[in-house]
Scaffold this motif. Sequence first.
Motif: not given
Length: 612
Positions: A442-451, A485-486, A490-492
């Motif tokens: 439920q509380d999953s996060k993004l890591f500090q890294d490129f997308l 896209r927003e 982007g992925l970079n």
Amino acid sequence: MVKEKKKKKKGEEAEFGLRTVGFRERFAAYRSFIVLMWRANPWLATFRAVLLLASAVLQPLQVYIFSLLITAIGSGQAERAPLLITLTIITFAASRLTQDVLNSYLESWYSRSVGLKASDELFAHLARIPPEKLVDPEIRRDLDFAREDMWRINNLPHATEQLIRSAVQVLGAVSLGFLVPWWVLVMVLGISFLQAMNSQAESKRDLWTATWNSYDGRRIEYTRYLFMLGEDFREIRLLEAAGRILSNFREAVRRVLERFRKSAIRSATSRASLALLQGFAFAAIIISFAPPAFRDPSQLALLYIAINLFTLLGDGLNSMASSLGNLSADLAILARVRHLLTFPVESGEGLLMPKNRIVVEFRDVSYRYRGAERDALSHVSLTFVEGEHLAVVGENGAGKSTFLRLLAGLDEPTGGAIYINGKPLSAYKKSEWRRSFHLMLQDSKLFQDFLGENLLYGQGSGKWKSAGLPLRKGLSVAGADMVVREIPKGLNAFIGDWVAPPGVVPAKVSGGQTQRLVIARTLIRGGRIIAFDEPTSAMDALAETAFFERLHESMGGKSIIYISHRFSTVRRASRILVFEKGKLSEDGSHEALLAKNGKYAHLYQEQAKWYS
């Protein structure tokens, strides 16, 4: 008196919230560390050891040779000049060479090699500890210390080298001491010993470490964090809480500085007393040896050696005491790291997952969190088969998330057992089950890294590759393609402020965008059974409906399990599990549960009122 001091020390440790790390534990950790120092960079360790011993021997040797030179000069022994001048130049040059090379960036390279090697071994070990064990209070406390004080391991190579060099230097100085009257050696040794003991006592009062690991120290650091992190500071301003926070900060600062004040007064008083004592001793040597040297130039060697004994023995013993004190403080964190390395890792043994359809069975499963008065999950029995789409519903605290955590292996049942195709889940290799069953928390996060890297974290490495959706497909199903896209670049784009490379402006990602990206990462990771703990809590109803339509279409024969509070989503599942106060109260399709007119029907009707 000794007992009172021990009680006082224990009281201070209790005040600072420190767990005592005994001598044996520190010594055992140090022995392991010596081996690590070698493994980190064998040739550099050998090279520095040779330079270290040479540097320690050359210093007293240089004093001795120069004493012979000034005696020869005073006595007019010109025939000895070429040899003694040559030896003086050689010893001086060799001493400077060894010390300068030792103190070059070779030291930083070596200390960082050792520190990073220690971090690598710790992280590799933690990566193999069963996830449920990482919440153990004993492990968490040691991890807190390791996270804040791991930098101290970088100091250990220098402190070790300093101890060896100073010990060899002291032995050389004592050897020189036999060339002067016995009382000089005894006097200088006595004063140097007192100075060394004072130095060690000061190093034991490692106030900043003790302060940091106290409530006051952490209050100071947390205040710095609050005022310097814009997001939290906005909340402070909205609450008008800055005054209260600053008041608590200033009170903590007052108590911390009071400790430093008392320690500073003790230190200044003891150092002044020892300096006066050393001045009297130096005067005694000058008065005893200077007048005879005027009459007999051969006495110049004794005067020069006696004066230099203060430096050689004083610096040597002080350096030993200082390095021992530093080692004692630094070994405390090393002992905690070694303690972490003793926790058993996850076994690599076990059965492989069956290639045929997975059948999961809960047999009277219960789970109670540490310190809780009742079970979070109580006597749950159910069976489901790979390919089913399950929804899990219930009020807050009903046991829904606990059910998924047990299924994922993040926690182990405190009663009953989970079976896979008739065999206990514990009989299978943990890694095999994680590759088959994947849970988005439920509380999953993004890591500090490129997308782009963030999305591929679950792709696997080595021989194993995930069986999830391709990157673009995963983004599309999660509705995260429009998020990419927003976001500029982007992925970079880089996510997170802490690790962002210099010159890179991190992307700002909202809670809703984060959730979609995490869903995409989950789908790219994949699995034979994929579970979501409230994956759409940040989505509106229309976005949620569209997401689940795409999800059901893309999963094919894979199982989906999800927790949701929106019944427009829940009703899509072929089977619904209803939890109530930790028990599985109902199990069936949407139509069957409505017809039953039980807990599910009640929850459904309550929510339907808001749409009628």
